[in-house]
Design an enzyme around this catalytic site. Structure first.
Site, PDB file in Angstrom:
ATOM      1  N   GLU A 124     -33.449   4.447  39.922  1.00  0.00           N
ATOM      2  CA  GLU A 124     -34.007   3.276  39.240  1.00  0.00           C
ATOM      3  C   GLU A 124     -33.725   2.039  40.075  1.00  0.00           C
ATOM      4  OE1 GLU A 124     -36.015   2.525  36.478  1.00  0.00           O
ATOM      5  OE2 GLU A 124     -35.808   0.601  37.506  1.00  0.00           O
ATOM      6  N   GLY A 129     -34.715   1.949  31.660  1.00  0.00           N
ATOM      7  CA  GLY A 129     -35.617   1.920  30.513  1.00  0.00           C
ATOM      8  C   GLY A 129     -37.007   1.413  30.846  1.00  0.00           C
ATOM      9  N   GLY A 130     -37.153   0.750  32.005  1.00  0.00           N
ATOM     10  CA  GLY A 130     -38.485   0.343  32.450  1.00  0.00           C
ATOM     11  C   GLY A 130     -39.151  -0.690  31.562  1.00  0.00           C
ATOM     12  N   THR A 131     -40.462  -0.667  31.561  1.00  0.00           N
ATOM     13  CA  THR A 131     -41.258  -1.703  30.898  1.00  0.00           C
ATOM     14  C   THR A 131     -41.033  -1.736  29.394  1.00  0.00           C
ATOM     15  OG1 THR A 131     -42.958  -1.317  32.566  1.00  0.00           O
ATOM     16  CG2 THR A 131     -43.618  -2.582  30.625  1.00  0.00           C
ATOM     17  N   CYS A 132     -41.163  -0.580  28.747  1.00  0.00           N
ATOM     18  CA  CYS A 132     -41.114  -0.547  27.278  1.00  0.00           C
ATOM     19  C   CYS A 132     -39.827  -1.186  26.770  1.00  0.00           C
ATOM     20  CB  CYS A 132     -41.232   0.895  26.784  1.00  0.00           C
ATOM     21  SG  CYS A 132     -41.083   1.038  25.009  1.00  0.00           S
ATOM     22  N   HIS A 190     -49.404   6.020  -5.143  1.00  0.00           N
ATOM     23  CA  HIS A 190     -49.856   4.698  -5.565  1.00  0.00           C
ATOM     24  C   HIS A 190     -48.637   3.792  -5.765  1.00  0.00           C
ATOM     25  CE1 HIS A 190     -52.057   1.567  -7.601  1.00  0.00           C
ATOM     26  NE2 HIS A 190     -51.117   1.576  -8.535  1.00  0.00           N
TER      27      HIS A 190
HETATM   28  C1  LIG Z   1     -46.043  -6.708  26.915  1.00  0.00           C
HETATM   29  C2  LIG Z   1     -46.210  -5.234  26.739  1.00  0.00           C
HETATM   30  C3  LIG Z   1     -46.161  -4.679  25.495  1.00  0.00           C
HETATM   31  C4  LIG Z   1     -46.311  -3.309  25.314  1.00  0.00           C
HETATM   32  N1  LIG Z   1     -46.278  -2.796  24.051  1.00  0.00           N
HETATM   33  C5  LIG Z   1     -46.452  -1.469  23.876  1.00  0.00           C
HETATM   34  C6  LIG Z   1     -46.403  -0.897  22.580  1.00  0.00           C
HETATM   35  O1  LIG Z   1     -46.210  -1.600  21.579  1.00  0.00           O
HETATM   36  N2  LIG Z   1     -46.548   0.438  22.453  1.00  0.00           N
HETATM   37  C7  LIG Z   1     -46.750   1.246  23.545  1.00  0.00           C
HETATM   38  O2  LIG Z   1     -46.882   2.451  23.375  1.00  0.00           O
HETATM   39  N3  LIG Z   1     -46.812   0.735  24.781  1.00  0.00           N
HETATM   40  C8  LIG Z   1     -46.664  -0.597  24.970  1.00  0.00           C
HETATM   41  N4  LIG Z   1     -46.689  -1.106  26.243  1.00  0.00           N
HETATM   42  C9  LIG Z   1     -46.898  -0.189  27.378  1.00  0.00           C
HETATM   43  C10 LIG Z   1     -45.601   0.539  27.721  1.00  0.00           C
HETATM   44  O3  LIG Z   1     -44.568  -0.392  27.937  1.00  0.00           O
HETATM   45  C11 LIG Z   1     -45.815   1.379  28.954  1.00  0.00           C
HETATM   46  O4  LIG Z   1     -46.955   2.189  28.763  1.00  0.00           O
HETATM   47  C12 LIG Z   1     -44.627   2.289  29.208  1.00  0.00           C
HETATM   48  O5  LIG Z   1     -43.458   1.545  29.407  1.00  0.00           O
HETATM   49  C13 LIG Z   1     -44.925   3.130  30.459  1.00  0.00           C
HETATM   50  O6  LIG Z   1     -43.799   3.881  30.746  1.00  0.00           O
HETATM   51  P1  LIG Z   1     -43.632   4.526  32.179  1.00  0.00           P
HETATM   52  O7  LIG Z   1     -42.562   5.522  31.980  1.00  0.00           O
HETATM   53  O8  LIG Z   1     -44.902   4.986  32.712  1.00  0.00           O
HETATM   54  O9  LIG Z   1     -43.165   3.342  33.166  1.00  0.00           O
HETATM   55  P2  LIG Z   1     -42.206   2.112  33.039  1.00  0.00           P
HETATM   56  O10 LIG Z   1     -41.692   1.949  31.663  1.00  0.00           O
HETATM   57  O11 LIG Z   1     -42.923   0.955  33.639  1.00  0.00           O
HETATM   58  O12 LIG Z   1     -40.963   2.501  33.951  1.00  0.00           O
HETATM   59  C14 LIG Z   1     -41.067   2.681  35.323  1.00  0.00           C
HETATM   60  C15 LIG Z   1     -39.699   2.501  35.945  1.00  0.00           C
HETATM   61  O13 LIG Z   1     -39.760   2.862  37.300  1.00  0.00           O
HETATM   62  C16 LIG Z   1     -38.998   1.950  38.073  1.00  0.00           C
HETATM   63  N5  LIG Z   1     -39.520   1.974  39.445  1.00  0.00           N
HETATM   64  C17 LIG Z   1     -40.747   1.627  39.896  1.00  0.00           C
HETATM   65  N6  LIG Z   1     -40.862   1.845  41.197  1.00  0.00           N
HETATM   66  C18 LIG Z   1     -39.684   2.359  41.620  1.00  0.00           C
HETATM   67  C19 LIG Z   1     -39.193   2.773  42.869  1.00  0.00           C
HETATM   68  N7  LIG Z   1     -39.954   2.762  43.952  1.00  0.00           N
HETATM   69  N8  LIG Z   1     -37.917   3.206  42.947  1.00  0.00           N
HETATM   70  C20 LIG Z   1     -37.128   3.257  41.840  1.00  0.00           C
HETATM   71  N9  LIG Z   1     -37.542   2.884  40.621  1.00  0.00           N
HETATM   72  C21 LIG Z   1     -38.821   2.435  40.501  1.00  0.00           C
HETATM   73  C22 LIG Z   1     -39.241   0.629  37.376  1.00  0.00           C
HETATM   74  O14 LIG Z   1     -38.229  -0.309  37.704  1.00  0.00           O
HETATM   75  C23 LIG Z   1     -39.211   1.057  35.922  1.00  0.00           C
HETATM   76  O15 LIG Z   1     -37.901   1.010  35.415  1.00  0.00           O
HETATM   77  C24 LIG Z   1     -46.522  -2.476  26.438  1.00  0.00           C
HETATM   78  C25 LIG Z   1     -46.565  -3.023  27.722  1.00  0.00           C
HETATM   79  C26 LIG Z   1     -46.419  -4.389  27.877  1.00  0.00           C
HETATM   80  C27 LIG Z   1     -46.464  -4.950  29.268  1.00  0.00           C
END
Ligand SMILES: Cc1cc2nc3c(=O)[nH]c(=O)nc-3n(C[C@H](O)[C@H](O)[C@H](O)COP(=O)(O)OP(=O)(O)OC[C@H]3O[C@@H](n4cnc5c(N)ncnc54)[C@H](O)[C@@H]3O)c2cc1C
Length: 459
Positions: free
Chosen positions: A34, A39-42, A441
């Protein structure tokens, strides 16, 4: 010298951690990498923080409308943005730290913190370390797309990630982008007390949805005082003292909107451009999404792509479902596939939109004979009791097979109600199963059987 693992997982988003722990649990030697926050985006900048902020915004909204319920609040309602952010940060920290602890304490799993880049098809470099494995799982997610809008490089602006640092109330937030992310921020900040203008290039909001859904969402937002500028074909930005002027050049209204802050929310791009994929032979499409088959395998044996970076979904639940599919195929001899799943998601404005399956537009395009049921939320007792009657529920049925084709439910609790329809779609049962079901209901869900009893041919 490379350190050899049985499997390497790149990214700790919504698929990687569960997969890494599951693989390690079978006795495999696994590495997970990482580069930023666990935890990434979510967890950090997407679902969890936005829904936490939306809860604060709803509390402000309910407090302001308390008088309509006979509840008198003697002082004016103010929002303490520092506290709002602190609350959000605490919720995020709980998930983020919990995940980090879980990964770091898992047996057979080594956590690397740094940027992973492929050095070869089965070799990954993280800082000074070289790792290799026969199986590599890419879960790198995406980031906000920043288009080359004229003047954007001259002004400061937010994206969904930098919005997470805001602990003040912008006087006037201009949201460029009238789709899912933009609309959630727009309503949230309006409820925090900002003036808000949404600027959208297209002729309507959330253009993937049916026109009646877009229209109803627009009404909900405009009723709260959000200004919406559509068909803004030549968006351009310019610094005006400490403000930002956005050229919206729409078919009607002022050609320029001046705001205090700008949020760019115009879509996402995959994090695949700095991954060294050129050293692997892994195929990507024109937009950088990694090409995968129905079991999430890339064209290079042993390399898989899960989550947003494969372009097969853009949600937490699709990323997690990707993990389930890969794990089922690799570890359980269960040939689950991406094509088994039914499109489903929610838009978390208030009231929310819950979606499953096809839109009405898609059903019409398919040319099949269909039935449609529609009910305004004003005819749903539970919504009337709660004083929240905006929106409508709509369902599409295959006239011949009686299968449910899709539903758009825009109204209070509809992010939950949609599952009563979704589960019957997964069961491949006819709509009559729900129509004859006795629901509790008073609920919103109790009106789904009623709606299904009033279907009409789709003209
Ligand atoms: C504002 C916003 C609101 C959202 N609300 C919702 C919602 O309510 N419900 C829903 O289902 N979805 C929602 N989403 C979408 C959801 O967040 C994403 O679809 C989900 O997080 C995708 O998960 P993922 O595992 O594909 O990647 P991500 O969660 O993006 O995780 C990818 C990880 O990989 C890491 N990474 C990237 N490149 C490298 C590298 N080269 N080396 C090491 N680490 C790396 C990143 O740092 C990140 O931690 C929302 C998105 C946004 C932007």
């Amino acid at each position: 010298m490379a350190t050899t693992y049985d499997a390497i997982v790149i990214g700790t988003g919504q698929a990687g951690p569960s997969l890494a722990v599951r693989l390690a649990g079978t006795g495999m030697k696994v590495a997970i990498v990482e580069r930023r926050r666990f935890g990434g985006t979510c967890v950090n900048t997407g679902c969890i923080p936005t829904k936490t902020l939306i809860a604060s915004a709803r509390a402000a909204h309910i407090a302001r409308s308390a008088g309509e319920y006979g509840v008198m609040i003697d002082s004016s309602i103010t929002v303490d943005m520092k506290k709002v952010k602190e609350r959000k940060d605490a919720v995020v920290r709980r998930s983020n730290e919990g995940l980090e602890k879980w990964l770091k304490s898992a047996a057979n799993l080594t956590v690397y913190e740094g940027h992973a880049r492929f050095a070869g098809a089965h070799q990954v470099r993280v800082g000074d370390e070289l790792l290799q494995a026969d199986k590599i799982f890419i879960n790198v997610g995406g980031r906000a797309s920043i288009p080359p809008l004229p003047g954007l490089d001259q002004v400061s602006y937010f994206n969904n990630s930098t919005m997470m640092d805001v602990d003040f109330r912008p006087d006037h937030l201009i949201v460029v982008g009238g789709s899912y992310v933009g609309l959630e921020f727009a309503q949230m900040y309006r409820r925090f007390g900002s003036e808000v203008t949404i600027v959208e290039m297209g002729p309507r909001l959330i253009q993937r949805e049916d026109e009646d859904v877009s229209e109803a969402v627009r009404t909900i937002l405009e009723t709260e005082g959000i200004k919406i500028r559509l068909s803004a074909e030549c968006i351009a930005l310019e610094k005006r003292g400490d403000k930002v002027a956005v050229n919206v050049d729409c078919s009607s209204g002022d050609k320029i909107v001046v705001g205090s802050h700008v949020l760019i929310a115009v879509g996402r791009v995959p994090n695949t451009d700095d991954l060294g994929l050129e050293n692997t032979g892994v195929a990507v499409d024109q937009r950088g999404f990694i090409q995968v088959d129905d079991q999430l395998r890339t064209n290079v044996p042993g390399i898989y792509a899960l989550g947003d970076c494969n372009g097969r979904g853009a949600f937490t639940h699709t990323a997690y479902n990707d993990y389930e599919i890969v794990a089922a195929n690799l570890l359980a001899g269960d040939q689950r596939r991406v094509s088994d799943r039914i499109a489903a998601y929610a838009l978390y404005i208030d009231p929310p939109l819950g979606r499953a399956g096809m839109t009405e537009t898609e059903v019409r395009k398919s040319g099949r004979k269909a039935l449609i049921g529609k009910r305004p939320m004003a005819h749903v007792g539970r919504a009337v009791e709660k004083g929240e009657t905006q929106g409508f529920m709509k369902v599409l049925i295959d006239a011949e097979t009686k299968a449910i084709l899709g539903a758009s439910l825009l109204g209070i609790e509809c992010d939950e109600v949609i599952h009563s329809i979704l589960d019957v779609m997964y069961a491949k049962a006819p709509y009559t199963v729900i129509q004859r079901a006795m629901h509790i209901h008073p609920t919103v869900t109790e009106l789904i059987p009623t709606m299904l009893g009033e279907l009409k041919p789709l003209a």
